[in-house]
Design a protein around this motif. Structure first.
Motif, PDB file in Angstrom:
ATOM      1  N   THR A 163     -25.154 -47.164  31.716  1.00  0.00           N
ATOM      2  CA  THR A 163     -24.049 -46.209  31.902  1.00  0.00           C
ATOM      3  C   THR A 163     -24.148 -45.497  33.241  1.00  0.00           C
ATOM      4  N   TRP A 214     -23.327 -47.750  36.256  1.00  0.00           N
ATOM      5  CA  TRP A 214     -21.952 -48.218  36.416  1.00  0.00           C
ATOM      6  C   TRP A 214     -20.942 -47.089  36.658  1.00  0.00           C
ATOM      7  N   ASN A 215     -21.140 -45.948  35.995  1.00  0.00           N
ATOM      8  CA  ASN A 215     -20.102 -44.898  36.000  1.00  0.00           C
ATOM      9  C   ASN A 215     -20.337 -43.902  37.138  1.00  0.00           C
ATOM     10  N   TYR A 229     -17.934 -42.519  39.092  1.00  0.00           N
ATOM     11  CA  TYR A 229     -16.695 -41.835  39.497  1.00  0.00           C
ATOM     12  C   TYR A 229     -17.002 -40.367  39.833  1.00  0.00           C
ATOM     13  N   ALA A 254     -18.782 -37.459  37.424  1.00  0.00           N
ATOM     14  CA  ALA A 254     -19.492 -38.029  36.269  1.00  0.00           C
ATOM     15  C   ALA A 254     -20.802 -37.287  36.014  1.00  0.00           C
ATOM     16  N   GLN A 314     -24.288 -37.801  37.456  1.00  0.00           N
ATOM     17  CA  GLN A 314     -24.657 -39.228  37.371  1.00  0.00           C
ATOM     18  C   GLN A 314     -25.784 -39.573  38.354  1.00  0.00           C
ATOM     19  N   ALA A 328     -16.023 -52.362  30.013  1.00  0.00           N
ATOM     20  CA  ALA A 328     -14.865 -51.590  30.508  1.00  0.00           C
ATOM     21  C   ALA A 328     -13.551 -52.169  29.995  1.00  0.00           C
ATOM     22  N   THR A 384     -13.064 -46.312  36.136  1.00  0.00           N
ATOM     23  CA  THR A 384     -14.142 -45.308  36.229  1.00  0.00           C
ATOM     24  C   THR A 384     -15.515 -45.902  35.895  1.00  0.00           C
ATOM     25  N   GLY A 385     -15.527 -46.857  34.982  1.00  0.00           N
ATOM     26  CA  GLY A 385     -16.790 -47.452  34.539  1.00  0.00           C
ATOM     27  C   GLY A 385     -17.274 -48.582  35.433  1.00  0.00           C
ATOM     28  N   TRP A 418     -17.087 -48.076  39.089  1.00  0.00           N
ATOM     29  CA  TRP A 418     -16.771 -47.388  40.351  1.00  0.00           C
ATOM     30  C   TRP A 418     -17.594 -47.975  41.499  1.00  0.00           C
ATOM     31  N   SER A 463     -13.815 -39.404  30.734  1.00  0.00           N
ATOM     32  CA  SER A 463     -14.008 -39.799  32.144  1.00  0.00           C
ATOM     33  C   SER A 463     -12.939 -39.160  33.011  1.00  0.00           C
TER      34      SER A 463
END
Ligand code: FAD
Ligand code: NAP
Length: 542
Positions: A49, A52-53, A55, A58, A88, A151, A169-170, A172, A192
């Motif tokens: 998670t 990948w995320n 954005y 996050a 994130q 996603a 978003t997932g 980015w 998100s």
């Protein structure tokens, strides 16, 4: 089982798919128990998670001090969180640190997707195939593939005709995206989007938000984590983790306001307002824990929902926009969001809300998004449209179990597991936070650690007993699925079109997938193990 390679001539004892929070700890725990392990991860880095995320905005919405591993005292003491809710990049740094600290990388193969896994009934082993064409064998497979890793890019007419850049978003881009001065569309208003929208509004020249369902969100009141607070929690970390394991949602031990003690109906209306306001001012998901019956009584739920709606009208200047932003579904039915200035963002002159609740998005055109018969010209599109949750990543792997049966076929009416850990017809396959376990209804780190420890304990017991095979029985599975449905049926969770039900993915069977209530679930798992893995068949004994 040997140190080099696995039993029965396999490459390793265990193949773990995924190197997120679950896969990393699974590797560490199994290695410590003397098993040989290979982790295969689709991403070019570890972290799942948090890889990948990326954005803007996050971060976690369970407090950082609780959204962290509890399996190692020194790690817990050494790592310093900087914010109440870590970003994130900070969570990814933490997981990179864990990978280095426990020397995990040497058994992790990155940038490799598992595409198929086939069980051999003669040898009781799995052969795993990757997108690089490799085949690797193992006695056991652990799917640590994530509940929210597949996603969902909706099939909107004209989607690929858009001439500007578009982002999910997932997924980015790692190099970041500069949207300064751009006109940006955001599709979706889940967690998100709620995190990204206030930040995107700062960057863009104009932001157009397409809302299919209005969202309940509570303030994060995020900020720097005071060193004294961190030290206080570190001084009693064992107790904090233990309290969380006894909490319905797997967290809350660092919260000033504890778990609920009274039902809504037992509290006078003026006092209810006070209790809810206190939770709102504290910030975070604990808002839903103001009363014991918020998720079980429609009347009680409406009290909490009405409170949030009144806050929306207080925050948002334009009453018509406030009304559009006010959700009507049960609060908590779709996962509650936690924000930093979400509703207030709609007071900006450069942010527009487009209600698509009746017709959805009609089309994406080369120059923008068409909805309600109107073309909205934009330079970039952000899909904050979520995930094919709980089963999406598993469905992308061609699992062939006993008799060559496909998992997709076994789950054609919805996922069927025993304890969210095992699947009948798929021996020696374990799921981490699989459907039928608390997973996404709990602090996922609490849920992941419980599963990883159960699976590792199970493999140790199988080894000690000379068993080469374990398989959930169809009977235990049917009973378990009925139990999960019954528990969900006592709550208000199944009352709206949430991803918990698979309702966000066209054609997906509508089945409530997670199990509410962490402590009774964990107790049941412990009980099953203590009673010789009741509901599973073990064998053959060598
Ligand atoms: P993941 O982190 O999803 O990792 C699974 C990995 O498996 C991925 O890296 C994926 O690439 C890999 N994989 C999947 N299929 C394959 C395949 N076929 N071959 C190879 N590799 C594969 N939970 C909370 O409790 N609190 C929070 O605050 C919170 N915040 C979140 C914020 C965001 C933006 C998102 C999307 C989720 C959040 N979650 C939160 C849920 C989060 O997913 C979990 O907390 C946790 O990170 C899951 O870890 P995991 O290892 O189980 O799965
Ligand atoms: P999500 O909650 O599923 O939200 C997706 C949004 O996109 C919804 O508003 C949905 O509308 C909309 N949507 C989907 N398909 C659409 C379509 N075809 N047309 C128009 N709108 C469409 O996804 P998410 O926001 O990525 O969050 C998923 C989960 O990840 C969260 O629930 C949470 O568990 C976790 N998460 C946590 C955080 C955090 O705060 N720590 C942040 C992000 C994610 P409908 O509601 O109408 O379906």
């Amino acid at each position: 089982m040997g140190r080099d390679g696995g039993t029965a001539g396999t490459d390793v004892d265990v193949i773990v798919v995924g190197a997120g929070l679950a896969g990393l700890y699974m590797l560490h725990r199994l290695r410590r128990a003397g098993f040989t392990v290979r982790v295969i991860e689709a991403g070019s880095g570890i972290g799942g998670t948090w890889y990948w995320n990326r954005y803007p905005g996050a971060r976690c919405d369970v407090p950082s001090l609780e959204y962290s591993y509890g399996f190692d005292d020194d790690l817990e003491q050494d790592w310093e969180w900087t914010e109440r809710y870590a970003t994130q990049p900070e969570i990814l740094r933490y997981l990179e640190h864990v990978a280095d600290r426990f020397d995990l990388r040497r058994d992790i193969q990155l940038a490799t997707r598992v595409v198929a896994a086939t069980f051999d009934e003669v040898t009781s082993t799995w052969t795993v195939e990757t997108d690089a064409g490799e085949r690797r064998t193992a006695r056991f497979v652990v799917a640590a593939t994530g509940c929210l890793s597949s996603a969902n890019l909706p099939d909107i007419p004209g989607r690929d005709s858009f001439e500007g850049p578009s982002y999910h978003t997932g997924r980015w881009p790692h190099e970041g995206v500069d949207l300064t001065g751009r006109r940006v569309a955001v599709i979706g208003t889940g967690s998100s989007a709620v995190q990204a929208i206030p930040v995107l509004a700062e960057q863009s020249a104009e932001l157009v938000v397409f809302q299919r369902t209005a969202t309940y969100t509570v303030p994060a009141h995020n900020g720097a984590l005071p060193p004294a607070q961190q030290a206080e929690v570190k001084a009693r970390y064992r107790e904090v983790r233990a309290v969380n394991r006894e909490s319905v949602v797997g967290f809350g031990a660092t919260s000033v306001l504890g778990p609920p003690t009274a039902a809504t109906a037992d509290v006078a209306p003026a006092e209810r307002e006070h209790v809810l306001a206190e939770r709102w001012d504290q910030g975070g998901l604990a808002f839903l824990g103001a009363f014991t019956d918020t998720m079980t009584s429609a009347e009680a739920n409406e009290v909490a929902a009405a409170f949030v709606r009144s806050k929306i009208h207080e925050i948002v200047d334009d009453p018509a926009v406030a009304e559009l932003l006010s959700p009507t579904q049960v609060i908590g039915c779709k996962r509650l969001c936690v924000d930093s200035g979400y509703y207030a963002t709609f007071n900006r002159p450069d942010v527009r809300l487009v209600d698509i609740s009746s017709g959805g998005i009609e089309a994406i055109t080369p120059t923008g998004v068409r909805a309600n018969g109107e073309d909205h010209g934009v330079d970039a599109i952000v899909f904050a449209t979520g995930f094919d949750a709980m089963t999406g990543a598993l469905a992308k792997i061609r699992f062939a179990g006993v008799g060559g049966r496909a998992l997709a076929e076994a789950w054609s009416e919805g996922p069927k597991t025993y304890l969210g850990l095992g699947v009948p017809g798929f021996p020696n396959l374990f799921l981490v936070t699989g459907p039928g376990s608390p997973s996404v209804l709990a602090n996922m780190v609490t849920a992941i650690e419980q599963h990883v420890e159960w699976i590792a304990g199970c493999l140790e017991d199988l080894r000690a007993g000379g068993h080469e095979r374990i398989e959930a029985t169809p009977e235990a599975t049917e009973d378990w699925v009925a139990h999960v449905n019954a528990v969900a049926g006592f709550t208000l969770f199944p009352s709206c079109n949430s991803w918990y039900l698979g309702a966000n993915i066209p054609g997906k069977p509508r089945v409530f997938m997670p199990l509410p209530g962490f402590p009774p679930y964990a107790a049941r798992c412990a009980d099953v193990a203590a009673h010789g893995y009741e509901g599973f068949v073990l064998g053959p004994v060598r």
